[in-house]
Design a protein around this motif. Sequence first.
Motif, PDB file in Angstrom:
ATOM      1  N   TYR A  25       0.832  -1.205   0.000  1.00 27.26           N
ATOM      2  CA  TYR A  25       0.000   0.000   0.000  1.00 27.26           C
ATOM      3  C   TYR A  25       0.867   1.256   0.000  1.00 27.26           C
ATOM      4  CZ  TYR A  25      -4.437  -2.432   0.805  1.00 27.26           C
ATOM      5  OH  TYR A  25      -5.556  -3.209   0.661  1.00 27.26           O
ATOM      6  N   ALA A  26       1.935   1.226   0.784  1.00 31.06           N
ATOM      7  CA  ALA A  26       2.812   2.397   0.881  1.00 31.06           C
ATOM      8  C   ALA A  26       3.453   2.715  -0.470  1.00 31.06           C
ATOM      9  CB  ALA A  26       3.889   2.160   1.938  1.00 31.06           C
ATOM     10  N   ARG A  27       3.883   1.674  -1.194  1.00 30.85           N
ATOM     11  CA  ARG A  27       4.490   1.884  -2.511  1.00 30.85           C
ATOM     12  C   ARG A  27       3.464   2.431  -3.497  1.00 30.85           C
ATOM     13  NH1 ARG A  27       9.020  -1.142  -3.809  1.00 30.85           N
ATOM     14  NH2 ARG A  27       8.891  -0.060  -5.818  1.00 30.85           N
ATOM     15  N   ARG A  28       2.234   1.930  -3.416  1.00 29.08           N
ATOM     16  CA  ARG A  28       1.193   2.414  -4.325  1.00 29.08           C
ATOM     17  C   ARG A  28       0.850   3.879  -4.041  1.00 29.08           C
ATOM     18  NH1 ARG A  28      -3.092  -2.368  -3.724  1.00 29.08           N
ATOM     19  NH2 ARG A  28      -1.524  -3.375  -2.426  1.00 29.08           N
ATOM     20  N   VAL A  29       0.803   4.225  -2.771  1.00 25.26           N
ATOM     21  CA  VAL A  29       0.544   5.625  -2.415  1.00 25.26           C
ATOM     22  C   VAL A  29       1.643   6.521  -2.967  1.00 25.26           C
ATOM     23  CG1 VAL A  29       0.443   7.265  -0.495  1.00 25.26           C
ATOM     24  CG2 VAL A  29      -0.825   5.126  -0.364  1.00 25.26           C
ATOM     25  N   GLN A  30       2.882   6.069  -2.846  1.00 21.40           N
ATOM     26  CA  GLN A  30       4.003   6.861  -3.340  1.00 21.40           C
ATOM     27  C   GLN A  30       3.948   7.029  -4.857  1.00 21.40           C
ATOM     28  OE1 GLN A  30       6.042   8.428  -1.285  1.00 21.40           O
ATOM     29  NE2 GLN A  30       6.931   9.450  -3.058  1.00 21.40           N
ATOM     30  N   LEU A  31       3.553   5.988  -5.561  1.00 20.49           N
ATOM     31  CA  LEU A  31       3.434   6.074  -7.019  1.00 20.49           C
ATOM     32  C   LEU A  31       2.313   7.027  -7.425  1.00 20.49           C
ATOM     33  CD1 LEU A  31       3.938   2.323  -8.009  1.00 20.49           C
ATOM     34  CD2 LEU A  31       5.484   4.220  -8.503  1.00 20.49           C
ATOM     35  N   ILE A  32       1.216   7.004  -6.683  1.00 20.40           N
ATOM     36  CA  ILE A  32       0.108   7.923  -6.965  1.00 20.40           C
ATOM     37  C   ILE A  32       0.549   9.365  -6.741  1.00 20.40           C
ATOM     38  CG2 ILE A  32      -2.165   8.695  -6.157  1.00 20.40           C
ATOM     39  CD1 ILE A  32      -2.797   5.741  -5.573  1.00 20.40           C
ATOM     40  N   LYS A  33       1.276   9.604  -5.650  1.00 20.74           N
ATOM     41  CA  LYS A  33       1.685  10.959  -5.293  1.00 20.74           C
ATOM     42  C   LYS A  33       2.765  11.509  -6.217  1.00 20.74           C
ATOM     43  CE  LYS A  33       2.270  11.764  -0.878  1.00 20.74           C
ATOM     44  NZ  LYS A  33       2.683  11.589   0.538  1.00 20.74           N
ATOM     45  N   SER A  34       3.578  10.640  -6.774  1.00 20.99           N
ATOM     46  CA  SER A  34       4.688  11.116  -7.599  1.00 20.99           C
ATOM     47  C   SER A  34       4.417  10.942  -9.088  1.00 20.99           C
ATOM     48  CB  SER A  34       5.981  10.396  -7.205  1.00 20.99           C
ATOM     49  OG  SER A  34       5.809   8.981  -7.317  1.00 20.99           O
ATOM     50  N   VAL A  35       4.341   9.713  -9.548  1.00 19.41           N
ATOM     51  CA  VAL A  35       4.259   9.443 -10.987  1.00 19.41           C
ATOM     52  C   VAL A  35       2.912   9.861 -11.569  1.00 19.41           C
ATOM     53  CG1 VAL A  35       4.449   7.689 -12.779  1.00 19.41           C
ATOM     54  CG2 VAL A  35       5.889   7.542 -10.742  1.00 19.41           C
ATOM     55  N   LEU A  36       1.821   9.368 -10.984  1.00 19.56           N
ATOM     56  CA  LEU A  36       0.501   9.659 -11.550  1.00 19.56           C
ATOM     57  C   LEU A  36       0.155  11.139 -11.446  1.00 19.56           C
ATOM     58  CD1 LEU A  36      -1.608   6.572 -10.395  1.00 19.56           C
ATOM     59  CD2 LEU A  36      -0.291   6.913 -12.489  1.00 19.56           C
ATOM     60  N   PHE A  37       0.572  11.773 -10.369  1.00 21.67           N
ATOM     61  CA  PHE A  37       0.312  13.205 -10.237  1.00 21.67           C
ATOM     62  C   PHE A  37       1.105  14.002 -11.269  1.00 21.67           C
ATOM     63  CE2 PHE A  37       1.558  17.327  -8.357  1.00 21.67           C
ATOM     64  CZ  PHE A  37       0.313  17.927  -8.369  1.00 21.67           C
ATOM     65  N   SER A  38       2.359  13.608 -11.500  1.00 26.91           N
ATOM     66  CA  SER A  38       3.192  14.340 -12.458  1.00 26.91           C
ATOM     67  C   SER A  38       2.648  14.220 -13.878  1.00 26.91           C
ATOM     68  CB  SER A  38       4.634  13.828 -12.400  1.00 26.91           C
ATOM     69  OG  SER A  38       4.699  12.467 -12.792  1.00 26.91           O
ATOM     70  N   ILE A  39       1.957  13.123 -14.184  1.00 27.11           N
ATOM     71  CA  ILE A  39       1.391  12.945 -15.524  1.00 27.11           C
ATOM     72  C   ILE A  39       0.339  14.011 -15.817  1.00 27.11           C
ATOM     73  CG2 ILE A  39      -0.058  11.420 -16.945  1.00 27.11           C
ATOM     74  CD1 ILE A  39       1.389   9.049 -15.719  1.00 27.11           C
ATOM     75  N   GLN A  40      -0.480  14.321 -14.814  1.00 31.38           N
ATOM     76  CA  GLN A  40      -1.575  15.261 -15.063  1.00 31.38           C
ATOM     77  C   GLN A  40      -1.197  16.718 -14.812  1.00 31.38           C
ATOM     78  OE1 GLN A  40      -3.705  17.025 -12.643  1.00 31.38           O
ATOM     79  NE2 GLN A  40      -2.203  16.624 -11.046  1.00 31.38           N
ATOM     80  N   ILE A  41       0.029  16.981 -14.340  1.00 30.09           N
ATOM     81  CA  ILE A  41       0.431  18.361 -14.051  1.00 30.09           C
ATOM     82  C   ILE A  41       0.359  19.233 -15.303  1.00 30.09           C
ATOM     83  CG2 ILE A  41       2.457  19.792 -13.591  1.00 30.09           C
ATOM     84  CD1 ILE A  41       3.156  18.086 -11.282  1.00 30.09           C
ATOM     85  N   PHE A  42       0.952  18.756 -16.406  1.00 31.47           N
ATOM     86  CA  PHE A  42       0.951  19.552 -17.637  1.00 31.47           C
ATOM     87  C   PHE A  42      -0.466  19.789 -18.130  1.00 31.47           C
ATOM     88  CE2 PHE A  42       0.722  19.566 -22.297  1.00 31.47           C
ATOM     89  CZ  PHE A  42       1.410  20.742 -22.563  1.00 31.47           C
ATOM     90  N   TRP A  43      -1.273  18.744 -18.132  1.00 33.07           N
ATOM     91  CA  TRP A  43      -2.647  18.870 -18.615  1.00 33.07           C
ATOM     92  C   TRP A  43      -3.431  19.882 -17.785  1.00 33.07           C
ATOM     93  CZ3 TRP A  43      -5.415  15.926 -22.429  1.00 33.07           C
ATOM     94  CH2 TRP A  43      -4.603  15.060 -23.171  1.00 33.07           C
ATOM     95  N   SER A  44      -3.228  19.857 -16.476  1.00 31.11           N
ATOM     96  CA  SER A  44      -3.997  20.751 -15.608  1.00 31.11           C
ATOM     97  C   SER A  44      -3.621  22.212 -15.813  1.00 31.11           C
ATOM     98  CB  SER A  44      -3.792  20.367 -14.141  1.00 31.11           C
ATOM     99  OG  SER A  44      -2.453  20.578 -13.740  1.00 31.11           O
ATOM    100  N   GLN A  45      -2.425  22.471 -16.341  1.00 28.69           N
ATOM    101  CA  GLN A  45      -2.014  23.847 -16.596  1.00 28.69           C
ATOM    102  C   GLN A  45      -2.489  24.349 -17.954  1.00 28.69           C
ATOM    103  OE1 GLN A  45       2.025  25.041 -15.364  1.00 28.69           O
ATOM    104  NE2 GLN A  45       2.301  22.985 -14.589  1.00 28.69           N
ATOM    105  N   VAL A  46      -2.962  23.442 -18.785  1.00 31.60           N
ATOM    106  CA  VAL A  46      -3.412  23.807 -20.126  1.00 31.60           C
ATOM    107  C   VAL A  46      -4.925  23.713 -20.251  1.00 31.60           C
ATOM    108  CG1 VAL A  46      -3.246  23.251 -22.582  1.00 31.60           C
ATOM    109  CG2 VAL A  46      -1.222  23.050 -21.120  1.00 31.60           C
ATOM    110  N   PHE A  47      -5.506  22.682 -19.619  1.00 26.71           N
ATOM    111  CA  PHE A  47      -6.939  22.442 -19.727  1.00 26.71           C
ATOM    112  C   PHE A  47      -7.621  22.622 -18.375  1.00 26.71           C
ATOM    113  CE2 PHE A  47      -5.053  19.823 -23.097  1.00 26.71           C
ATOM    114  CZ  PHE A  47      -5.764  20.286 -24.196  1.00 26.71           C
ATOM    115  N   ILE A  48      -8.861  23.046 -18.437  1.00 30.00           N
ATOM    116  CA  ILE A  48      -9.700  23.083 -17.247  1.00 30.00           C
ATOM    117  C   ILE A  48     -10.400  21.736 -17.154  1.00 30.00           C
ATOM    118  CG2 ILE A  48     -11.652  24.209 -16.126  1.00 30.00           C
ATOM    119  CD1 ILE A  48     -10.936  26.739 -17.684  1.00 30.00           C
ATOM    120  N   PHE A  49     -10.112  21.000 -16.114  1.00 27.41           N
ATOM    121  CA  PHE A  49     -10.673  19.662 -15.984  1.00 27.41           C
ATOM    122  C   PHE A  49     -12.169  19.719 -15.680  1.00 27.41           C
ATOM    123  CE2 PHE A  49      -6.541  17.316 -14.641  1.00 27.41           C
ATOM    124  CZ  PHE A  49      -6.055  17.498 -15.922  1.00 27.41           C
TER     125      PHE A  49
END
Length: 259
Positions: A25-49
Amino acid sequence: MVQYQPLIDKIIGRIQSWTSRFLSYARRVQLIKSVLFSIQIFWSQVFIFLKKVIKCIEGICRSFLWTYGTDISKKALVAWDQLCKPRTAEGLNIVSIQEWNKATICKLLWNLSKKKDKLWVQWVHMYYGKQGTVWNIQANQASWMVRKIIQIYKVFEVVGWNEAQVIQVEKFSIKQVYQLLRGEYLKQKVLSWQAIQRQASGWHEEQRWAQDQYKGKMPEAKIFRLSLATSVYYIWQERNQRIFQKVIRSSDVLVRKII
């Protein structure tokens, strides 16, 4: 929804590349906080979700955390909103996509207010700037995205910034606005009331700063210590009311009680 599908597919693809491993669970939380969040960072700065998109992304992340899959499921041991709270509030400090997207849209409005040298900024000012300041533009005939950017001034008002203050900001920090949206507004208002010109930070940093700056018997130090004690009391009271009585008061109400 279709234009956001590449983002959703990318998140799902990344999760599927991890499902062959045995992750805690701890590893999955870390992946969500780092990798998955970083994927949507660019999109969130360009598009309104859209709300549907936010719910979809959060649902995928929630399913990955609790069921180790990508099929959206309601099986969850803890509500997602609770996981987005800081660890001091019994959360996991996962970034709230909705609040982060609001903060990124605030940067777009800041670009408009500062009249940045960007093509889309010049276009908006050319067609709608004649109506006055950016915050007063009545763009009823504008596209949905332009209207949302202009209407985001309400978020600035929530964190206690007016148009003049936004224009004075030389370097916009999305993280700072996000932190204000997540509860730093109260501390900032109390500091401003005491004519303390600094941005509110984390609780432990505030403690260290207060210990260094406000020792002794000077009137300013006494006022600060009193306001700090009052803030802690009303925050504790608000916490109990929300948990046991299901009563929620706004930050402005708490500020008025403190100062």
